[in-house]
Design a protein around this motif. Structure first.
Motif, PDB file in Angstrom:
ATOM      1  N   LEU A 157       9.581  42.002  53.188  1.00  0.00           N
ATOM      2  CA  LEU A 157       9.430  41.487  54.878  1.00  0.00           C
ATOM      3  C   LEU A 157      10.160  40.504  55.312  1.00  0.00           C
ATOM      4  O   LEU A 157      10.797  40.555  56.424  1.00  0.00           O
ATOM      5  CB  LEU A 157       7.895  41.055  55.116  1.00  0.00           C
ATOM      6  N   ASP A 158      10.359  39.371  54.593  1.00  0.00           N
ATOM      7  CA  ASP A 158      11.217  38.312  55.307  1.00  0.00           C
ATOM      8  C   ASP A 158      12.465  37.533  54.645  1.00  0.00           C
ATOM      9  O   ASP A 158      13.477  37.455  54.954  1.00  0.00           O
ATOM     10  CB  ASP A 158      10.101  36.989  55.878  1.00  0.00           C
ATOM     11  N   GLY A 159      12.052  37.327  53.127  1.00  0.00           N
ATOM     12  CA  GLY A 159      13.130  36.585  52.535  1.00  0.00           C
ATOM     13  C   GLY A 159      13.969  37.347  51.670  1.00  0.00           C
ATOM     14  O   GLY A 159      13.696  38.511  51.295  1.00  0.00           O
ATOM     15  N   LEU A 160      15.358  36.780  51.227  1.00  0.00           N
ATOM     16  CA  LEU A 160      16.204  37.525  50.512  1.00  0.00           C
ATOM     17  C   LEU A 160      15.805  37.094  49.051  1.00  0.00           C
ATOM     18  O   LEU A 160      15.460  35.876  48.699  1.00  0.00           O
ATOM     19  CB  LEU A 160      17.698  37.310  50.833  1.00  0.00           C
ATOM     20  N   ILE A 161      15.426  38.218  48.068  1.00  0.00           N
ATOM     21  CA  ILE A 161      15.180  37.986  46.734  1.00  0.00           C
ATOM     22  C   ILE A 161      16.015  38.692  45.927  1.00  0.00           C
ATOM     23  O   ILE A 161      16.716  39.831  46.105  1.00  0.00           O
ATOM     24  CB  ILE A 161      13.692  38.200  46.476  1.00  0.00           C
ATOM     25  N   GLU A 162      16.613  38.201  44.660  1.00  0.00           N
ATOM     26  CA  GLU A 162      17.142  38.715  43.633  1.00  0.00           C
ATOM     27  C   GLU A 162      16.451  39.193  42.320  1.00  0.00           C
ATOM     28  O   GLU A 162      15.478  38.240  42.061  1.00  0.00           O
ATOM     29  CB  GLU A 162      18.277  37.945  42.922  1.00  0.00           C
ATOM     30  N   VAL A 163      16.349  40.321  41.936  1.00  0.00           N
ATOM     31  CA  VAL A 163      15.301  40.858  40.897  1.00  0.00           C
ATOM     32  C   VAL A 163      16.142  41.624  39.758  1.00  0.00           C
ATOM     33  O   VAL A 163      17.112  42.276  39.991  1.00  0.00           O
ATOM     34  CB  VAL A 163      14.565  42.174  41.743  1.00  0.00           C
ATOM     35  N   LYS A 164      15.662  41.145  38.492  1.00  0.00           N
ATOM     36  CA  LYS A 164      15.982  41.708  37.352  1.00  0.00           C
ATOM     37  C   LYS A 164      15.117  42.870  37.218  1.00  0.00           C
ATOM     38  O   LYS A 164      14.127  42.799  36.891  1.00  0.00           O
ATOM     39  CB  LYS A 164      15.974  40.662  36.297  1.00  0.00           C
ATOM     40  N   VAL A 165      15.939  44.051  36.954  1.00  0.00           N
ATOM     41  CA  VAL A 165      15.484  45.431  36.672  1.00  0.00           C
ATOM     42  C   VAL A 165      14.616  45.475  35.546  1.00  0.00           C
ATOM     43  O   VAL A 165      15.294  45.262  34.475  1.00  0.00           O
ATOM     44  CB  VAL A 165      16.266  46.273  37.095  1.00  0.00           C
ATOM     45  N   THR A 166      13.156  45.747  35.132  1.00  0.00           N
ATOM     46  CA  THR A 166      12.510  46.094  34.065  1.00  0.00           C
ATOM     47  C   THR A 166      12.284  47.498  33.807  1.00  0.00           C
ATOM     48  O   THR A 166      11.721  47.820  32.723  1.00  0.00           O
ATOM     49  CB  THR A 166      11.114  45.064  34.300  1.00  0.00           C
ATOM     50  N   LYS A 167      12.749  48.253  34.855  1.00  0.00           N
ATOM     51  CA  LYS A 167      11.951  49.764  34.571  1.00  0.00           C
ATOM     52  C   LYS A 167      13.167  50.542  35.156  1.00  0.00           C
ATOM     53  O   LYS A 167      13.444  50.134  36.280  1.00  0.00           O
ATOM     54  CB  LYS A 167      10.643  50.209  34.949  1.00  0.00           C
ATOM     55  N   THR A 168      13.594  51.664  34.639  1.00  0.00           N
ATOM     56  CA  THR A 168      14.510  52.544  35.168  1.00  0.00           C
ATOM     57  C   THR A 168      13.810  53.454  36.257  1.00  0.00           C
ATOM     58  O   THR A 168      12.683  53.138  36.563  1.00  0.00           O
ATOM     59  CB  THR A 168      15.240  53.471  34.148  1.00  0.00           C
ATOM     60  N   PHE A 169      14.676  53.877  37.414  1.00  0.00           N
ATOM     61  CA  PHE A 169      14.012  54.620  38.433  1.00  0.00           C
ATOM     62  C   PHE A 169      12.961  55.681  37.949  1.00  0.00           C
ATOM     63  O   PHE A 169      11.771  55.879  38.516  1.00  0.00           O
ATOM     64  CB  PHE A 169      15.306  55.293  39.130  1.00  0.00           C
ATOM     65  N   GLY A 170      13.468  56.423  36.794  1.00  0.00           N
ATOM     66  CA  GLY A 170      12.373  57.510  36.475  1.00  0.00           C
ATOM     67  C   GLY A 170      11.014  56.988  35.846  1.00  0.00           C
ATOM     68  O   GLY A 170      10.170  57.655  35.955  1.00  0.00           O
ATOM     69  N   GLU A 171      11.044  55.784  35.493  1.00  0.00           N
ATOM     70  CA  GLU A 171       9.916  55.042  34.745  1.00  0.00           C
ATOM     71  C   GLU A 171       9.371  54.086  35.988  1.00  0.00           C
ATOM     72  O   GLU A 171       7.945  53.524  35.693  1.00  0.00           O
ATOM     73  CB  GLU A 171      10.193  54.393  33.502  1.00  0.00           C
ATOM     74  N   SER A 172       9.951  53.873  37.119  1.00  0.00           N
ATOM     75  CA  SER A 172       9.354  53.003  37.997  1.00  0.00           C
ATOM     76  C   SER A 172       7.999  53.444  38.756  1.00  0.00           C
ATOM     77  O   SER A 172       7.680  54.782  38.654  1.00  0.00           O
ATOM     78  CB  SER A 172      10.184  52.397  39.121  1.00  0.00           C
ATOM     79  N   THR A 173       7.356  52.345  39.424  1.00  0.00           N
ATOM     80  CA  THR A 173       6.121  52.783  39.910  1.00  0.00           C
ATOM     81  C   THR A 173       6.390  53.992  41.093  1.00  0.00           C
ATOM     82  O   THR A 173       5.410  54.734  41.256  1.00  0.00           O
ATOM     83  CB  THR A 173       5.626  51.541  40.556  1.00  0.00           C
ATOM     84  N   VAL A 174       7.240  53.778  42.020  1.00  0.00           N
ATOM     85  CA  VAL A 174       7.673  54.552  43.095  1.00  0.00           C
ATOM     86  C   VAL A 174       7.738  55.878  42.659  1.00  0.00           C
ATOM     87  O   VAL A 174       7.317  56.930  43.083  1.00  0.00           O
ATOM     88  CB  VAL A 174       8.587  54.066  43.835  1.00  0.00           C
ATOM     89  N   SER A 175       8.587  56.113  41.480  1.00  0.00           N
ATOM     90  CA  SER A 175       8.723  57.410  41.131  1.00  0.00           C
ATOM     91  C   SER A 175       7.543  58.313  40.518  1.00  0.00           C
ATOM     92  O   SER A 175       7.389  59.283  40.635  1.00  0.00           O
ATOM     93  CB  SER A 175       9.957  57.366  39.965  1.00  0.00           C
ATOM     94  N   LYS A 176       6.788  57.343  39.694  1.00  0.00           N
ATOM     95  CA  LYS A 176       5.771  57.824  39.156  1.00  0.00           C
ATOM     96  C   LYS A 176       4.600  58.282  40.215  1.00  0.00           C
ATOM     97  O   LYS A 176       3.980  59.456  40.050  1.00  0.00           O
ATOM     98  CB  LYS A 176       4.942  56.920  38.161  1.00  0.00           C
ATOM     99  N   ILE A 177       4.519  57.461  41.176  1.00  0.00           N
ATOM    100  CA  ILE A 177       3.622  57.943  42.460  1.00  0.00           C
ATOM    101  C   ILE A 177       3.789  59.106  42.953  1.00  0.00           C
ATOM    102  O   ILE A 177       3.211  60.121  43.163  1.00  0.00           O
ATOM    103  CB  ILE A 177       3.449  56.744  43.160  1.00  0.00           C
ATOM    104  N   LEU A 178       5.105  59.262  43.181  1.00  0.00           N
ATOM    105  CA  LEU A 178       5.763  60.463  43.984  1.00  0.00           C
ATOM    106  C   LEU A 178       5.504  61.584  43.191  1.00  0.00           C
ATOM    107  O   LEU A 178       5.101  62.664  43.701  1.00  0.00           O
ATOM    108  CB  LEU A 178       7.277  60.055  44.439  1.00  0.00           C
ATOM    109  N   ASP A 179       5.829  61.408  42.256  1.00  0.00           N
ATOM    110  CA  ASP A 179       6.013  62.703  41.023  1.00  0.00           C
ATOM    111  C   ASP A 179       4.212  63.142  40.869  1.00  0.00           C
ATOM    112  O   ASP A 179       4.279  64.429  40.979  1.00  0.00           O
ATOM    113  CB  ASP A 179       6.335  62.345  39.918  1.00  0.00           C
ATOM    114  N   LEU A 180       3.409  62.311  40.741  1.00  0.00           N
ATOM    115  CA  LEU A 180       2.109  62.552  40.741  1.00  0.00           C
ATOM    116  C   LEU A 180       1.491  63.314  41.941  1.00  0.00           C
ATOM    117  O   LEU A 180       0.819  64.307  41.695  1.00  0.00           O
ATOM    118  CB  LEU A 180       1.302  61.177  40.311  1.00  0.00           C
ATOM    119  N   VAL A 181       1.943  62.571  43.270  1.00  0.00           N
ATOM    120  CA  VAL A 181       1.470  63.238  44.305  1.00  0.00           C
ATOM    121  C   VAL A 181       2.054  64.555  44.745  1.00  0.00           C
ATOM    122  O   VAL A 181       1.470  65.551  44.988  1.00  0.00           O
ATOM    123  CB  VAL A 181       1.649  62.448  45.553  1.00  0.00           C
TER     124      VAL A 181
END
Length: 836
Positions: A414-438
């Motif tokens: 929403l508002d701030g700039l953040i830097e994130v260290k990736v802990t899951k590849t795209f195929g294993e990420s939350t968004v990928s699993k949710i979309l695949d499930l639905v």
């Protein structure tokens, strides 16, 4: 093997202080009795709560891993299996094989999955012989892991009947091992051999032949698609022009009016006639194309040219608007799941570059700017911000994140700039699993949906026969005019098309799944929505469901001149090798760093507790029975909570009381579900169970239960319920897997991104809010209500027009409106589910 895996994987480095594999694994054995397992913490929690939390959170993961090795899954495609009766016989025979634990045969996809224990090669041979004996022409293809998944978008696919034909023909291709076609999202997913060539071209050819205006887009590649010119509008105008010319010539009585009428008919209806002829060649005779072609051709043959042309014109107009309605519905559903990130910003040196999220590797640092979606799961390494997690959890309040806190893909920064260290590849990420499930939820169809599909296959040939009998019986038996009754029979055929049902019902169920996901509820199929609408019994686990699962040290009681600090220190050292929340709460309360080098002769006593030498003092830590059997002066407490007793050098030092907190939403949730029979199951002793049950308003509760006991309690309820009543079980998705699987609908309070919860349950509440259970039941009830409305609306209107047609009171244009008009109404009605 399981024992070795358990110990080597979880405790090899931790439990290196003279305790055996037997001790390690016995303490994690989910078959241990209540006294053996849970006595290590004073019977406060059963294996279901204490050990399932204290030990089984380690073990269950290992249990799944062991199971995946000891109990393998054999996947086979039964190519050419077209007989439902034979499929049932095959299923029955395979179930009775000694090595088969569980199995599932999906007749639609011809995929056979067998969970077994034993020799794989022997089972394969047995299954092949069994299938060949029943169906000699069926080819058994074993999934050896060489298959890859390909996904396509079928842009412009608005005909449910055509979707069914595409599904059938593509699934019969030799190259295709498995297929899923989601009509609601216009997606096609197939499994093919890695070395398969030209499969996209073959699919494109099949689709083009059936539906020339549908575009096959390979979702694995970026493609620029050019919008094809829709010639239907132009054809309509030309057809109307020739129709008008025909009327003029008819008025002037030139005798040549049939020429513009025939041209008008061919221009507007050639594609429908062409599709009908192609389908007849393939043996697919009875569909809406055939019904419209035969009805309009009958009118033309009888010289009722305007009637035949109007049938085609109105049908094409109706199909056009029906397609637009379906597309609009898809967009409405898709907008609810618009969480897929388009790109990720990766830092390369001092530069930030936009890349495909699938190209990001573990450990990469990505930059997420204000207004961008979080593309992958990770941990914030720099910056602070607020995240909108509404698309994942349904929660409207932003979530504040700072350094070292986890962020989940699909959230909106929403508002701030953040830097994130990736802990899951795209195929294993939350968004990928949710979309695949639905997206795959449509493959699990509700019983009503399956019944309507079967009904449509039987219904269409029957109405064609009735239409034929209507055309010939009265003239032959009662000397009536043939032309009059042929026209009535043709009108009967036009209105009989089952499109409204075939399109709207799967659309309604998928809309229900979409509405659920909007509220942070993931439902794995329309079948579970249907079961939810019949909810009668609700069974809940306690820890992590009604309570937060956040254990905190509530009290430390000391004896024999030991201080609170000493009791806490010795308990913390004894529990330092455990990852259970109870042990962690003791270590956390201690707050100091633990030097594990001073811990000697560490031993876990099966079902009792722990022995260890700490600073050359013998420490005993466990349940009261264990401590009391080792020393003589132990004193038991009646305090509520989880009690850990401690002795030092055979002297009773005291006990630690650990308590869990009840969720703030539990009372409101239970109150909203007062129409259901609610039962709480727990491993806690009676006093603790009663305290929680009284606070949240549950009258029925069972206590001191092992996991097997919980399954038994659920089995009793299942035996006593009526066939149309459903039992829901709510647990944490990990410890309660056996009960989740046994219930009619297993609901996991898994928390956002919990892989284990997503795997274990039929429904996942993403933010652990129990109030979502009532919301899901409301959505299910509304979905069922709209499905029933569409069935009644479609069949009743069609039946009325059929009766009118039989008595010559319904013109053919009214029959067309009764077909496409009802389909439009049903699709629009289906979308009302999204408004809940």
């Amino acid at each position: 093997m399981c024992k070795d895996k358990c110990c080597s994987n979880k405790h090899e480095n931790e439990h290196s202080h003279d305790h055996s594999h037997d001790n390690c694994c016995s303490s994690h054995n989910h078959q241990d009795s209540y006294d053996e397992c849970c006595s290590s913490h004073d019977h406060e929690d059963s294996h279901g709560d204490c050990c399932s939390c204290h030990h089984e959170d380690n073990h269950i993961e290992n249990n799944e891993m062991c199971e995946s090795e000891d109990n393998e899954i054999l996947v086979m495609k039964l190519k050419g299996l077209n007989c439902a009766s034979c499929a049932g016989k095959i299923e029955e025979k395979i179930k009775n094989l000694d090595s088969v634990i569980d199995m599932n045969l999906n007749f639609t996809t011809s995929i056979l999955k067998i969970k077994f224990d034993g020799n794989k090669d022997k089972l394969i041979k047995t299954v092949i012989n069994l299938v060949t004996e029943l169906e000699p022409d069926v080819e058994c293809i074993v999934d050896t892991g060489r298959y890859i998944t390909k996904k396509y978008l079928l842009e412009g696919l608005n005909c449910a009947s055509c979707a069914g034909k595409i599904e059938k023909i593509v699934s019969n291709l030799d190259e295709v091992y498995e297929l899923k076609l989601n009509f609601a999202l216009s997606t096609l997913e197939i499994k093919v051999d890695k070395n398969t060539q030209d499969i996209t071209k073959k699919i494109n050819d099949i689709v083009t032949e059936l539906e020339p205006d549908v575009k096959v887009i390979d979702k694995d590649y970026k493609q620029e698609t050019k919008k094809t010119k829709n010639t239907l509008t132009l054809r309509m105008l030309i057809s109307i022009a020739f129709l008008t010319l025909g009327f003029i010539l008819k008025t002037s009585k030139t005798g040549f009016e049939y020429i513009p009428f025939v041209l008008s008919y061919v221009i507007i209806g050639y594609d429908i006639i062409n599709r009908s002829l192609k389908n007849i060649k393939r043996g697919e005779v009875f569909d809406e194309n055939f019904l419209m072609a035969i009805a309009s051709a009958s009118s033309m043959f009888l010289g009722e040219y305007p009637e035949g042309i109007m049938v085609m014109l109105l049908y094409q107009v109706g199909e056009y608007f029906q397609g637009k309605a379906v597309e609009s519905s898809r967009k409405s559903i898709a907008s609810l799941m618009d969480i897929r990130p388009d790109y990720a910003n990766i830092t390369i040196g001092n530069k930030v570059k936009k890349v495909n999220p699938e190209d990001i590797k573990l450990g990469d640092i990505i930059v997420i700017k204000p207004g961008e979606k979080v593309p992958l799961d990770g941990v914030v390494v720099k910056g602070i911000s607020s995240l909108d997690t509404k698309a994942l959890t349904g929660e409207t309040d932003p979530r504040f994140v700072k350094e070292n806190e986890e962020v989940l893909s699909g959230s909106l920064n929403l508002d701030g700039l953040i830097e994130v260290k990736v802990t899951k590849t795209f195929g294993e990420s939350t968004v990928s699993k949710i979309l695949d499930l639905v997206e795959n939820a449509s493959s699990k169809k509700a019983k009503t949906e399956l019944r309507i599909t079967r009904f449509a296959k039987i219904y269409t040939p029957i109405v064609v026969l009735i239409g034929f009998l209507t055309s010939v019986v009265p003239p032959l038996l009662f000397n009536q005019d043939f032309s009059t009754w042929i026209l009535r029979g043709a009108t009967f055929l036009v209105v009989s098309c089952p499109c409204a049902l075939v399109i709207s019902i799967p659309m309604t169920y998928f809309a229900g799944i979409g509405a659920s996901s909007k509220n942070g509820i993931l439902i794995k199929g329309g079948n579970y929505l249907e079961v939810l609408s019949n909810s009668k019994y609700l069974v809940l686990d306690k820890t992590g469901t009604l309570t937060k699962g956040n254990f905190k040290v509530n009290n430390i009681k000391t004896f024999n001149e030991f201080s609170e600090g000493e009791v806490l220190k010795f308990a913390a050292y004894a529990e330092s090798f455990s990852t259970h929340p109870i042990a962690k709460s003791i270590v956390k309360e201690f707050k100091n760093e633990i030097n594990q080098n001073i811990i000697k002769e560490y031993t876990e006593i099966k079902g009792k507790g722990i022995k260890a030498l700490v600073e050359n003092k013998e420490i005993l830590c466990g349940n009261f029975n264990f401590i009391n059997s080792e020393i003589k002066n132990a004193k038991e407490t009646s305090e509520n909570g989880t009690i850990v007793y401690i002795s030092v050098n055979n002297t009773f030092a005291g006990y630690i009381v650990i308590k869990d907190e009840i969720k703030e939403t539990s009372n409101e949730a239970i109150e909203s579900l007062n129409k259901l029979d609610v039962t709480m199951l727990t491993g806690d002793r009676k006093s603790t169970a009663k305290e929680v049950a009284d606070k949240v308003g549950i009258k029925n509760y069972k206590y001191e239960l092992l996991p097997d006991d919980k399954v038994s309690e659920v089995e009793k309820l299942l035996l006593n319920k009526e066939d149309r009543e459903s039992l829901l079980f709510v647990g944490d998705g990990i410890n309660d897997a056996p009960v989740l699987a046994r219930a009619d609908v297993g609901i996991a309070m898994g928390g956002v991104g919990s892989d284990a919860a997503i795997e274990a349950a039929d429904m996942i509440i993403m933010d652990d809010d129990l109030r979502k259970i009532k919301k899901s039941i409301d959505i299910a009830n509304k979905t069922k209500k709209i499905v029933n409305q569409n069935i009644f609306l479609s069949l009743s209107i069609k039946f009325i027009i059929m009766v009118f047609a039989f008595f010559g009171l319904a013109p053919m244009w009214l029959a067309v409106l009764g077909d496409v008009g009802v389909a439009l109404l049903a699709v629009f009605n289906a979308m009302r589910v999204l408004k809940i």
